[in-house]
Every structure is written in C-alpha cells, then in structure tokens.
Design an enzyme around this catalytic site. Sequence first.
Site, mmCIF file in Angstrom:
data_model
loop_
_atom_site.group_PDB
_atom_site.id
_atom_site.type_symbol
_atom_site.label_atom_id
_atom_site.label_comp_id
_atom_site.label_asym_id
_atom_site.label_seq_id
_atom_site.Cartn_x
_atom_site.Cartn_y
_atom_site.Cartn_z
ATOM 1 N N THR A 13 0.835 -1.198 0.000
ATOM 2 C CA THR A 13 0.000 0.000 0.000
ATOM 3 C C THR A 13 0.873 1.252 0.000
ATOM 4 O OG1 THR A 13 -0.182 0.146 2.426
ATOM 5 C CG2 THR A 13 -1.784 -1.249 1.272
ATOM 6 N N GLY A 14 0.345 2.314 -0.600
ATOM 7 C CA GLY A 14 1.100 3.556 -0.677
ATOM 8 C C GLY A 14 2.453 3.360 -1.334
ATOM 9 N N SER A 15 2.450 2.760 -2.528
ATOM 10 C CA SER A 15 3.715 2.267 -3.088
ATOM 11 C C SER A 15 4.124 2.902 -4.407
ATOM 12 C CB SER A 15 3.643 0.748 -3.265
ATOM 13 O OG SER A 15 2.463 0.364 -3.945
ATOM 14 N N GLY A 18 8.889 6.273 -2.813
ATOM 15 C CA GLY A 18 9.567 6.035 -1.543
ATOM 16 C C GLY A 18 9.809 4.582 -1.188
ATOM 17 N N GLY A 20 7.739 2.318 -0.198
ATOM 18 C CA GLY A 20 6.768 1.413 -0.802
ATOM 19 C C GLY A 20 7.149 1.027 -2.214
ATOM 20 N N SER A 141 7.620 3.051 12.591
ATOM 21 C CA SER A 141 8.654 4.085 12.645
ATOM 22 C C SER A 141 9.271 4.123 14.029
ATOM 23 C CB SER A 141 8.027 5.452 12.319
ATOM 24 O OG SER A 141 8.831 6.509 12.751
ATOM 25 N N TYR A 154 0.926 11.430 15.054
ATOM 26 C CA TYR A 154 1.654 10.497 14.186
ATOM 27 C C TYR A 154 2.308 9.399 15.028
ATOM 28 C CZ TYR A 154 5.398 8.715 11.168
ATOM 29 O OH TYR A 154 6.254 7.900 10.467
#
Length: 264
Positions: A13-15, A18, A20, A141, A154
Amino acid sequence: MDLKIQNKIALVTGSSLGVGFATAKKLANEGAKVYINSRNKTNVDKAIKKIKDENPEALVFGVVADLSTKEGCDKLLQELPYVDILINNLGIFEPKEFTQITDEDWLIMFNTNVMSGVRLSRAYFPKMLENNWGRIIFISSESAYQIPKEMIHYGMTKTAQLAVARGIAELTRGTNVTSNSIILGPSNSEGVTTFLDDYAKSQNITFEEMEKEFFQSVRPTSLLQRFTDVEEIANLIVYTSSTLSSASNGAVLRADAGVVQAAI
C-alpha cells in the site's frame, strides 16, 4: 539468495513512491506478482512503467484506491480479493503543535496509518490461514518508541501499528502465517526529503548542511548519521515477506539505523 516467493501475490500500500515503491520493485525482481497502490492513477501508472522499464518480465499491476477510508479499502478488496503478502506501508505525517491538533486531525491520521492496515489485514487474514501461508507486515517508525513532540498524533499511530501486528501474530499459532512490524528511522523517501529540502531552503542552507545538523541535533542517536536509503529499508521488508523469514513472527524488526537506543 532465492527468497522463494515466485508467483506469490503481494500488495504494497502507498507504493508509488519512496519505501513502498522500492519494496514493490524488489518483490517484483524476486518474481512475485506485485500490486502497486496509490489513490492517484497517474502515479500508479508511472511506478509500473518505471519497474517495467528496468525489468520487462516483472509481474506488476496497479490498484487505485484511497485507503484512508473504508470505501477505498472496500474498492481495493473488490479488485484484489486475495493476497499472499500484505505490506501495510501507507502512512502520512504532519508536524503540528499538540494543542492545534483537532479531533479531525487525529481521526484522519488514525484512519490512514492504522485502520487501512486493520481493514486489509482483517479481510486477507482468513484466506492466509486457510492456505497455511501468508505474510502481514506493518511499516512503522522509530516514532513508535520516541513519540515526536511536534507530531504526537503520528507517533500514536506508529505505536498502534506495533500492537495490531503483534495481536494478529497471536492468532497464527501453529501455522505458516506471520505478522510482523518493521520500524524505520529517518530515510531519504520523497516525502521526507521534500519536506526537509524545503526547510533547508527556508534557512538558507544546503541540504547537506541541513542533514548534518539534523543528525547532530534532532537524531543524535543515529549510528548511521545519514538518511537511510529506501533500498536499504526495502531489503529487510522483502526478506521478511519471504518464505525464509518463517522464524520471525510477532516481532518488531528494525531498519532504524540505531536511532532507538534499546538492546531489544
């Protein structure tokens, strides 16, 4: 090294950019059937083309959906009802003073960074158990441990991801399905470097000067003392996605360059 994931179906996902994108490219190079995801079709198409240009034999496809919403997750699941490897990489960040973070800000951050992974894992997990093989990975993270005062909302989502990944792992006992999380340190992904490059320009300094200052004053515990390359991070993610990583389950793995000062 043969990671033994040829023809495994993988969703990152979100790839489109960066970490991803780097992960999707490495998975494709290992022979997996990879789905690139973004809410922007142009970005998805560009990412696919970039991978295909380097590896014409790559099995790489696109699925356009905004996974920050339930509707977007449902749309993706209709188009891609089953995967062997789920990498919950989608994430957003936003520096903001605690007293200025609204209820809506909290919910947007939580829905994007946590619930996207929850919804997809919940949908794909039963079939993984039925097939007795699967990999679920949450990309977290160092902020999960060291909550940044400039974006507490976050940090909260990054900690939540660790809990969800571990909880899912508890449901895999005695199977060949695994659920892990991987914490990242400061990287040179497009979103981060664009933000920091803009900051450097606003301070009338070069990116290199800003990078040196960043690791001296903001992340002094980094053992690498530079931004981690997305390719370096993708190496760990792809290994954890593989058949060879079968002994890693319920773990918090680290590609944080030693930023977190902990022995475990």
